[in-house]
Design a protein around this motif. Sequence first.
Motif, PDB file in Angstrom:
ATOM      1  N   ALA A  98      14.910 167.348   9.246  1.00 21.36           N
ATOM      2  CA  ALA A  98      16.337 167.489   8.959  1.00 21.36           C
ATOM      3  C   ALA A  98      16.698 166.730   7.692  1.00 21.36           C
ATOM      4  CB  ALA A  98      17.154 166.969  10.138  1.00 21.36           C
ATOM      5  N   GLY A  99      17.578 167.277   6.901  1.00 26.18           N
ATOM      6  CA  GLY A  99      18.002 166.615   5.671  1.00 26.18           C
ATOM      7  C   GLY A  99      18.871 167.533   4.845  1.00 26.18           C
TER       8      GLY A  99
ATOM      9  N   TYR B 199      15.310 171.731   5.457  1.00 29.58           N
ATOM     10  CA  TYR B 199      14.130 171.044   4.924  1.00 29.58           C
ATOM     11  C   TYR B 199      14.468 169.588   4.624  1.00 29.58           C
ATOM     12  CZ  TYR B 199      16.292 171.961   0.334  1.00 29.58           C
ATOM     13  OH  TYR B 199      17.160 172.027  -0.728  1.00 29.58           O
ATOM     14  N   ALA B 200      13.438 168.755   4.558  1.00 29.37           N
ATOM     15  CA  ALA B 200      13.626 167.315   4.424  1.00 29.37           C
ATOM     16  C   ALA B 200      13.920 166.894   2.986  1.00 29.37           C
ATOM     17  CB  ALA B 200      12.385 166.586   4.935  1.00 29.37           C
ATOM     18  N   ASP B 201      14.440 165.674   2.835  1.00 30.97           N
ATOM     19  CA  ASP B 201      14.741 165.149   1.503  1.00 30.97           C
ATOM     20  C   ASP B 201      13.467 164.914   0.692  1.00 30.97           C
ATOM     21  OD1 ASP B 201      17.510 165.115   1.828  1.00 30.97           O
ATOM     22  OD2 ASP B 201      17.439 163.196   2.877  1.00 30.97           O
ATOM     23  N   ASN B 202      12.383 164.524   1.368  1.00 34.65           N
ATOM     24  CA  ASN B 202      11.124 164.243   0.664  1.00 34.65           C
ATOM     25  C   ASN B 202      10.257 165.495   0.613  1.00 34.65           C
ATOM     26  OD1 ASN B 202      10.552 164.288   3.395  1.00 34.65           O
ATOM     27  ND2 ASN B 202       9.019 162.661   3.284  1.00 34.65           N
ATOM     28  N   PHE B 203      10.828 166.610   0.203  1.00 37.55           N
ATOM     29  CA  PHE B 203      10.161 167.904   0.281  1.00 37.55           C
ATOM     30  C   PHE B 203       8.910 167.984  -0.585  1.00 37.55           C
ATOM     31  CE2 PHE B 203       9.680 172.488  -0.575  1.00 37.55           C
ATOM     32  CZ  PHE B 203       9.683 172.956   0.724  1.00 37.55           C
TER      33      PHE B 203
ATOM     34  N   LYS C 248       7.908 171.214   4.652  1.00 40.93           N
ATOM     35  CA  LYS C 248       8.174 171.873   5.920  1.00 40.93           C
ATOM     36  C   LYS C 248       9.578 172.458   5.892  1.00 40.93           C
ATOM     37  CE  LYS C 248       5.200 168.948   8.797  1.00 40.93           C
ATOM     38  NZ  LYS C 248       5.133 168.092   9.997  1.00 40.93           N
ATOM     39  N   VAL C 249       9.688 173.706   6.356  1.00 39.94           N
ATOM     40  CA  VAL C 249      10.981 174.372   6.397  1.00 39.94           C
ATOM     41  C   VAL C 249      11.181 174.937   7.798  1.00 39.94           C
ATOM     42  CG1 VAL C 249      12.411 176.198   5.432  1.00 39.94           C
ATOM     43  CG2 VAL C 249      10.766 175.011   3.968  1.00 39.94           C
ATOM     44  N   GLU C 250      12.343 174.684   8.359  1.00 40.50           N
ATOM     45  CA  GLU C 250      12.679 175.261   9.659  1.00 40.50           C
ATOM     46  C   GLU C 250      13.598 176.461   9.440  1.00 40.50           C
ATOM     47  OE1 GLU C 250      14.581 173.972  13.982  1.00 40.50           O
ATOM     48  OE2 GLU C 250      14.042 172.450  12.501  1.00 40.50           O
ATOM     49  N   VAL C 251      13.290 177.572  10.085  1.00 38.73           N
ATOM     50  CA  VAL C 251      14.041 178.816   9.884  1.00 38.73           C
ATOM     51  C   VAL C 251      14.722 179.256  11.164  1.00 38.73           C
ATOM     52  CG1 VAL C 251      13.877 181.270   9.339  1.00 38.73           C
ATOM     53  CG2 VAL C 251      12.512 179.633   8.055  1.00 38.73           C
TER      54      VAL C 251
END
Length: 283
Positions: free
Chosen positions: A83-84, A115-119, A124-127
């Motif tokens: 999460a981000g 997707y996270a801040d430290n991409f 990692k992406v959640e759909v």
Amino acid sequence: MDEKKLEEELKKIWDETPISHSDTEKELSWQQFQEKAFAPKKQKNKWWRHYAAAAAILLFVLIGSGLYFNNSSLLNNSTISIAGNTIENTSSIIKSIVLPDSSKVELSPNSKIVYADNFAVNRKVEVSGEAYFKVKKDKQHPFQVICNETTTTVLGTSFTVTGYEKKGVEVALFEGSVEMSVKDQSKKWILKPGEKFTYGNETAVVAEFNRFVDFDDEKLSNVSTYIESNYGYKVMLPEEYKNQKITVRINKKEELKTILELISEMYNLNFEVNENLKQITFQ
């Protein structure tokens, strides 16, 4: 530890039963070890070279025994939550997104990604819903798409992921290769271009699908209609070209620019794109 004891320890590890790991895991492990252990500056001391060589041998042994730097475990355990950043498409048309690593996403209506801040290191992406991905290659940081109970792992490729809440998941591969996995299951599925993975009711199925659309001696105006239906641009052709015949095969996820350039070259036409009017004019 003297040389005799060191030799005994290495032999003990060497004799252990090895656990099989993929070439990708080994390559990632070696790259991580190199970055930490082998600095770019020169070392003049011969003893340093001796122990560096011993360390390299030890790494090889540790990989064989299962004690190695696993990139995926680092992603899972040493990074922040996924999460981000949330991007949601509440419109009625496809939304184009460029992720921080230059990967591209076409997000369908009523869909979202997180997707996270430290991409850069945690790709990692959640759909939720439907999205088409064109992934930027990065061997050190595999790209993962999480949708419901499934995970799609890639290095560089293009595919669609469809999965709405409390419904099954479908992954269709257009280019490259992906590995599919399901939560709490050890089995993996490797997809080839033109294959589709479907998961629902605790059942996984891999089947072929048609990733192309064919125009066989059809009017050029039919291609114009296809572009308007799938890309949202109205195509204006000179009157004398509308009934011209064309035979062509188009990847269903081909970039619009590629299709326009193809038509332009085949019929010796120039084209202009008006983004405000969503209109393409050939002349």
